[in-house]
Design an enzyme around this catalytic site. Structure first.
Site, short mmCIF file in Angstrom:
data_model
loop_
_atom_site.label_atom_id
_atom_site.label_comp_id
_atom_site.label_asym_id
_atom_site.label_seq_id
_atom_site.Cartn_x
_atom_site.Cartn_y
_atom_site.Cartn_z
N ARG A 151 33.24 -12.73 19.41
CA ARG A 151 32.66 -14.10 18.98
C ARG A 151 32.91 -14.57 17.52
NH1 ARG A 151 27.44 -17.06 18.19
NH2 ARG A 151 27.52 -19.21 19.46
N ILE B 232 29.82 -24.93 18.98
CA ILE B 232 30.01 -23.64 19.65
C ILE B 232 28.74 -23.30 20.46
CG2 ILE B 232 29.91 -22.11 17.75
CD1 ILE B 232 31.56 -20.25 19.02
N SER B 233 28.83 -23.28 21.77
CA SER B 233 27.63 -23.08 22.45
C SER B 233 27.03 -21.70 22.28
CB SER B 233 27.95 -23.10 24.08
OG SER B 233 28.38 -24.32 24.28
N ALA B 234 25.73 -21.57 22.39
CA ALA B 234 24.91 -20.46 22.16
C ALA B 234 25.14 -19.37 23.28
CB ALA B 234 23.42 -20.82 22.44
#
Length: 231
Positions: A38, A64-66
Site C-alpha cells: 500500500r 485512497i480507501s481505508a
C-alpha cells in the site's frame, strides 16, 4: 530496521487486525492484501500512514480507501482467478492492484489470467495510478482508462465483476448492462454524504437482485449516470 522491513511488519500487523475483527475472511483476499504494498500507492507525504486503517488524501479532493473498506469490498465481490473486472474510480490504483492479485496472482503461470479494467475521470490520478501500478508490478494486469466510469467501459464488456469506488444515487444502467449474467456489482448508493454499500447480482438481462452490506462514506460518482447529470 530499514523502511522496507518496517512496511512489511506494519502490513502484517494491519492484516492480522482485520482478520481478528472478522473483516478479512477468505484466504485469497488475505494473501492479496499481504502481497500488495500500500505504501507504493499513497502520496509521499502520507507514506508513514500507509498502514493506518483510514482513508488518505490523493489529488483533486479524492482519497485512497481505508484498508478495511478495500477488504470488505473484495470479500463481497467474491473474486476468483481468471475473472474480468471493471473498476469505476481507479484513484491511486491500490484497490485495482489488490483485485489483480486475486484474479491473476503474482508468480503463477496461468493459461487464462484475469484482468482489471479501471476507469478514472481525473487525468492526474490516471497518471498517478499508472505510475504506482508499474512500480508495484501490476501494470500488465490492470488497464487504467481516462473516462466517465458511470458509463462503464463497453469495449471489454461483459464483466464477471464490477467494483465502484464512488457513491452513486442509483446503480447506473450501463453497469448493469455490462455485467455478465450471475455477475456481481459492489457499489455505494445514497446521498453525497452517506451511503449503503450495495451488492447486486444480475439474475437475468436487465434484472438485478440487490442486498445491503452496511453503511459507508465515499466521494461522489461524477458522470453522465452519476451525480453531475442526475436529476
Amino acid at each position: 530496521m530499514n523502511l522496507h522491513n518496517r512496511f512489511n511488519e506494519d502490513r502484517r500487523r494491519l492484516i492480522d487486525k482485520l482478520v481478528k475483527e472478522g473483516i478479512l475472511k477468505s484466504e485469497k483476499v488475505i494473501r492479496a492484501m499481504l502481497t500488495v504494498p500500500r505504501e507504493v500507492f499513497v502520496p509521499s507525504d502520507y507514506k508513514d500512514k500507509a498502514y493506518f486503517d483510514m482513508p488518505l488524501p490523493t489529488y483533486e479532493g479524492q482519497t485512497i480507501s481505508a484498508p478495511h473498506m478495500v477488504a470488505i469490498m473484495c470479500e463481497l465481490l467474491d473474486l476468483d482467478v481468471g475473472m474480468k473486472v471493471l473498476e469505476v474510480g481507479c484513484g491511486s490504483g491500490y484497490h485495482a492492484a489488490v483485485c489483480a492479485e486475486i484474479v491473476a496472482p503474482s508468480g503463477e503461470k496461468l493459461s487464462n489470467p484475469g484482468h482489471i479494467y479501471s476507469i478514472e475521470r481525473i487525468p492526474i490520478l490516471v497518471e498517478f495510478a499508472r505510475k504506482n501500478l508499474r512500480r508495484a508490478g501490476y501494470y500488465d494486469r490492470v488497464d487504467v482508462i481516462l473516462g466517465d466510469g458511470s458509463a462503464g467501459y463497453p469495449p471489454e464488456a461483459p464483466y464477471d465483476r464490477i467494483l465502484v469506488t464512488a457513491a452513486a444515487p442509483q446503480i447506473p444502467k450501463p453497469l448493469i448492462e455490462q455485467l455478465k449474467k450471475n455477475g456481481k456489482i459492489v457499489i455505494p448508493i445514497g446521498s453525497s454524504y452517506y451511503q449503503e454499500l450495495i451488492v447486486g447480482v444480475k439474475v437475468a438481462e436487465g434484472e438485478i437482485k440487490t442486498f445491503k452490506a452496511g453503511g459507508c462514506i465515499f466521494v461522489p460518482l461524477i458522470g453522465k449516470y452519476g451525480w453531475k447529470y442526475y436529476s
